[in-house]
Design an enzyme around this catalytic site. Structure first.
Site, PDB file in Angstrom:
ATOM      1  N   LEU A 101       8.350  -6.356  -0.396  1.00 11.54           N
ATOM      2  CA  LEU A 101       9.283  -6.958   0.631  1.00 11.54           C
ATOM      3  C   LEU A 101       8.286  -8.626   1.179  1.00 11.54           C
ATOM      4  O   LEU A 101       7.248  -8.371   0.914  1.00 11.54           O
ATOM      5  CB  LEU A 101       9.425  -6.319   2.010  1.00 11.54           C
ATOM      6  CG  LEU A 101      10.288  -4.964   1.561  1.00 11.54           C
ATOM      7  CD1 LEU A 101      10.012  -4.182   2.816  1.00 11.54           C
ATOM      8  CD2 LEU A 101      11.683  -5.437   1.327  1.00 11.54           C
ATOM      9  N   LYS A 150      -5.749  -9.059  -1.967  1.00 15.63           N
ATOM     10  CA  LYS A 150      -4.626  -9.869  -2.409  1.00 15.63           C
ATOM     11  C   LYS A 150      -4.786 -11.240  -1.639  1.00 15.63           C
ATOM     12  O   LYS A 150      -4.529 -12.252  -2.250  1.00 15.63           O
ATOM     13  CB  LYS A 150      -3.340  -9.248  -1.970  1.00 15.63           C
ATOM     14  CG  LYS A 150      -1.890 -10.044  -2.394  1.00 15.63           C
ATOM     15  CD  LYS A 150      -1.920 -10.452  -3.862  1.00 15.63           C
ATOM     16  CE  LYS A 150      -0.811 -11.178  -4.061  1.00 15.63           C
ATOM     17  NZ  LYS A 150       0.417 -10.803  -3.949  1.00 15.63           N
TER      18      LYS A 150
END
Length: 323
Positions: A90, A196
């Site tokens: 998402l 990340k």
């Protein structure tokens, strides 16, 4: 909120397992989120023998996956209650919170022991919050954001950066490698997200630097293709130059050669840079180039370039795409 996808893999006696051996095979899997990345990830799962049941508020997105062999579902609760593992992909923090902890969210309908894997790029504190809520309901949670971009999602070469219990990582590894080429355990919940945002901050800095270099060379009379070839065998070589070049025509398959459509949106990398900025402020770590990159991409958004792939920075630097 993105696309909600559920998929089920039917295992028959003697069936061939895909990827490396794991502690046990999942007989049913749910996947939430079918954007530019998720769509390719889902298609790769179909190619690997997984049977997908798809739900999305975006009917066209559903149709695209259904045309590749998936089947439709009615809602998120149906995805969750019928799955042993649920993967989410998402865009933003709030999407993840709503999807997991909302009244009819994943946690509300999941069976005890279900493994939840969030591959979104969000703040590590949000991942930890979801993990806490999942644990209270007898569920397991790991964060597993990915690197490799749309090209990696399409080619099945993504790297998953996983935070959570080592046993949960080991169980999920085989499945994750069906969508990518590598899954790395980074530590406790939230550490996948830390990896990340650090990686994406470096990517943004890298793309801006490459675009400046290629633009300068072009304005001085050097063909960008020749300069790219030199860079790719020299010290400036990087993923942005070799795999995702921002100059139209150098690599036909990337967004720069498709009017910067699709790919990794400027709005999304700006969001990720914002996460890095917030995290750096929280721990007192200086990120001068990361902060500058954040402002550059925010300026691009102010000029209407949010939906364009982030490699459009090349044209922005050249003054070709301001609106």
């Amino acid at each position: 909120m993105g696309v909600l996808v559920s998929f089920v893999r039917t295992i028959t006696p003697g069936a061939r397992h895909f990827g490396k051996a794991s502690q046990r095979e999942f007989s049913s899997v749910g996947f939430v989120g079918l954007g530019n990345m998720g769509a390719f990830m889902a298609r790769n799962l179909i190619k690997k023998g997984y049977k997908l049941t798809v739900y999305d508020i975006n009917k066209k997105a559903v149709e695209g996956v259904v045309s590749a062999g998936a089947k439709g579902a009615q809602n998120v609760a149906e995805v969750s209650k019928n799955s042993e593992v649920v993967v989410t992909m998402l865009p933003m923090n709030q999407h993840v919170l709503d999807c997991y902890t909302g009244k009819d969210g994943i946690i509300s309908a999941a069976r005890k022991g279900t493994l939840l894997v969030d591959s979104s790029t969000i703040d590590s504190s949000v991942a930890q919050q979801v993990a806490h809520e999942a644990q209270k309901s007898g569920l397991r949670f790991i964060d597993g954001p990915v690197s490799g971009g749309v090209v990696g999602a399409e080619n099945g070469t993504l790297t998953f950066m996983v935070g959570g219990a080592k046993s949960d990582y080991e169980q999920a590894k085989s499945f994750l490698e069906a969508m990518g080429s590598r899954a790395v355990h980074c530590g406790e919940v939230g550490m996948g997200q830390v990896a990340k945002i650090c990686n994406n901050m470096l990517l943004a800095i890298q793309m801006i630097g490459l675009s400046e270099a290629l633009s300068l060379g072009d304005k001085l009379g050097l063909d960008p293709k020749i300069l790219t070839d030199i860079v790719n065998t020299s010290t400036g070589r990087c993923w942005s130059s070799e795999i995702y070049n921002p100059v139209p025509g150098i690599i036909p398959t990337v967004p720069s050669s498709k009017n910067y459509e699709g790919g990794f949106g400027t709005a999304l990398i700006s969001k990720d840079l914002g996460l890095a900025q917030a995290a750096a402020t929280r721990v007192g770590s200086p990120i001068a180039l990361g902060s500058l990159s954040h402002q550059i991409y925010r300026t691009m958004m102010a000029h209407g370039l949010g939906p364009k792939d982030f490699s459009v920075i090349y044209q922005f630097i050249r003054g070709q795409m301001k609106i």
